[in-house]
Design an enzyme around this catalytic site. Structure first.
Site, PDB file in Angstrom:
ATOM      1  N   ASN A 164       0.834  -1.211   0.000  1.00 45.76           N
ATOM      2  CA  ASN A 164       0.000   0.000   0.000  1.00 45.76           C
ATOM      3  C   ASN A 164       0.869   1.261   0.000  1.00 45.76           C
ATOM      4  O   ASN A 164       1.932   1.309   0.624  1.00 45.76           O
ATOM      5  CB  ASN A 164      -0.988   0.010   1.170  1.00 45.76           C
ATOM      6  CG  ASN A 164      -0.352  -0.104   2.532  1.00 45.76           C
ATOM      7  OD1 ASN A 164       0.668  -0.749   2.702  1.00 45.76           O
ATOM      8  ND2 ASN A 164      -0.962   0.537   3.514  1.00 45.76           N
ATOM      9  N   GLU A 179       0.288   5.243   0.602  1.00 50.29           N
ATOM     10  CA  GLU A 179      -0.660   6.269   1.040  1.00 50.29           C
ATOM     11  C   GLU A 179      -0.323   7.641   0.453  1.00 50.29           C
ATOM     12  O   GLU A 179       0.719   7.826  -0.195  1.00 50.29           O
ATOM     13  CB  GLU A 179      -0.700   6.293   2.577  1.00 50.29           C
ATOM     14  CG  GLU A 179      -1.178   4.951   3.113  1.00 50.29           C
ATOM     15  CD  GLU A 179      -1.423   4.928   4.607  1.00 50.29           C
ATOM     16  OE1 GLU A 179      -0.905   5.807   5.333  1.00 50.29           O
ATOM     17  OE2 GLU A 179      -2.153   4.017   5.040  1.00 50.29           O
ATOM     18  N   CYS A 233      -4.111   0.870  -2.508  1.00 50.98           N
ATOM     19  CA  CYS A 233      -4.051  -0.345  -1.703  1.00 50.98           C
ATOM     20  C   CYS A 233      -2.985  -1.298  -2.251  1.00 50.98           C
ATOM     21  O   CYS A 233      -2.573  -1.204  -3.420  1.00 50.98           O
ATOM     22  CB  CYS A 233      -5.402  -1.050  -1.711  1.00 50.98           C
ATOM     23  SG  CYS A 233      -6.651  -0.302  -0.655  1.00 50.98           S
ATOM     24  N   GLU A 243      -3.314  -4.294  -3.123  1.00 52.42           N
ATOM     25  CA  GLU A 243      -3.836  -5.085  -4.240  1.00 52.42           C
ATOM     26  C   GLU A 243      -3.735  -4.310  -5.557  1.00 52.42           C
ATOM     27  O   GLU A 243      -3.501  -4.906  -6.628  1.00 52.42           O
ATOM     28  CB  GLU A 243      -5.291  -5.482  -3.984  1.00 52.42           C
ATOM     29  CG  GLU A 243      -5.479  -6.362  -2.754  1.00 52.42           C
ATOM     30  CD  GLU A 243      -5.790  -5.548  -1.498  1.00 52.42           C
ATOM     31  OE1 GLU A 243      -5.212  -4.460  -1.328  1.00 52.42           O
ATOM     32  OE2 GLU A 243      -6.604  -6.014  -0.687  1.00 52.42           O
ATOM     33  N   CYS A 245     -10.422  -4.824   0.589  1.00 51.75           N
ATOM     34  CA  CYS A 245     -11.513  -3.845   0.669  1.00 51.75           C
ATOM     35  C   CYS A 245     -12.437  -4.014  -0.541  1.00 51.75           C
ATOM     36  O   CYS A 245     -12.115  -4.716  -1.508  1.00 51.75           O
ATOM     37  CB  CYS A 245     -10.962  -2.427   0.761  1.00 51.75           C
ATOM     38  SG  CYS A 245     -10.350  -1.751  -0.812  1.00 51.75           S
ATOM     39  N   CYS A 252     -10.961  -3.142  -3.948  1.00 55.71           N
ATOM     40  CA  CYS A 252      -9.958  -4.119  -4.386  1.00 55.71           C
ATOM     41  C   CYS A 252     -10.583  -5.435  -4.806  1.00 55.71           C
ATOM     42  O   CYS A 252     -10.044  -6.134  -5.666  1.00 55.71           O
ATOM     43  CB  CYS A 252      -8.911  -4.330  -3.298  1.00 55.71           C
ATOM     44  SG  CYS A 252      -7.830  -2.900  -3.160  1.00 55.71           S
TER      45      CYS A 252
HETATM   46  N1  THU Z   1      -5.437  -1.280   2.607  1.00 54.30           N
HETATM   47  C1  THU Z   1      -4.934  -2.080   1.629  1.00 54.30           C
HETATM   48  O1  THU Z   1      -3.780  -1.913   1.188  1.00 54.30           O
HETATM   49  N2  THU Z   1      -5.731  -3.039   1.128  1.00 54.30           N
HETATM   50  C2  THU Z   1      -7.004  -3.312   1.548  1.00 54.30           C
HETATM   51  O2  THU Z   1      -7.677  -4.153   0.976  1.00 54.30           O
HETATM   52  C3  THU Z   1      -7.541  -2.605   2.721  1.00 54.30           C
HETATM   53  C4  THU Z   1      -6.760  -1.414   3.158  1.00 54.30           C
HETATM   54  C5  THU Z   1      -4.595  -0.192   3.127  1.00 54.30           C
HETATM   55  C6  THU Z   1      -4.991   1.167   2.670  1.00 54.30           C
HETATM   56  C7  THU Z   1      -4.418   2.047   3.756  1.00 54.30           C
HETATM   57  O3  THU Z   1      -3.080   2.395   3.402  1.00 54.30           O
HETATM   58  C8  THU Z   1      -4.402   1.159   4.985  1.00 54.30           C
HETATM   59  O4  THU Z   1      -4.650  -0.165   4.534  1.00 54.30           O
HETATM   60  C9  THU Z   1      -5.438   1.532   6.023  1.00 54.30           C
HETATM   61  O5  THU Z   1      -6.691   1.653   5.446  1.00 54.30           O
END
Ligand code: THU
Length: 138
Positions: free
Chosen positions: A47, A49, A58, A60, A91, A94
């Site tokens: 991920n 940000e 994310c 994925e 999520c 994703c």
């Molecule tokens: N996150 C992911 O990388 N994948 C997911 O399927 C759920 C959330 C990350 C996004 C963010 O950087 C952190 O988790 C908190 O939400």
């Protein structure tokens, strides 16, 4: 590669390593993903940000970029973990992104000895590429 001989431990180890490459200064939730394709390629993602929080990528999404850069193909199985090494449920967005590249039979790691849960289970009745063919007005 078939769904009966997925190298789950390798995927989990690769996903955990990918968490160390995350950029997560805001949530401090590091996420890593690793998947294997039908042809046996391993692809990974972390991920990433953003100060504009909603623009966060994310793990994925990052993995799907790696898939394209490695020549593409269909995803057979995926492991997504947080920095503690435990599975993290993809999520909603994703799930849709993964459906595009693996379809409903893509197996999603749940941490068990023999994962069987699929994207079809996590995203029933998904809208996908086939719908564009059948639902277009032209
Ligand atoms: N996150 C992911 O990388 N994948 C997911 O399927 C759920 C959330 C990350 C996004 C963010 O950087 C952190 O988790 C908190 O939400």
């Amino acid at each position: 590669m078939s769904s009966s001989n997925i190298p789950w431990q390798q995927l989990r180890t690769s996903a955990l390593h990918a968490t160390t490459l995350s950029y997560a200064p805001y949530s401090h939730v590091t996420v890593g993903a690793a998947a294997i394709t039908e042809s046996g390629a391993i692809v990974t993602g972390s991920n990433i940000e953003n100060a504009s929080y909603g623009l966060t990528l994310c793990a994925e999404c990052s993995l799907v970029s790696d898939l394209a850069r490695q020549g593409g193909g269909r995803l057979l199985a995926i492991s997504v973990v947080a920095g503690d090494g435990l599975p993290l449920a993809p999520c909603g967005r994703c799930r849709q992104v993964l459906f595009e590249h693996g379809g409903k039979s893509l197996i999603v790691d749940d941490g068990s000895d023999h994962p069987v849960r699929t994207i079809g289970d996590l995203l029933p009745d998904a809208f996908g590429p086939a719908d564009l063919d059948t639902r277009s007005n032209s």
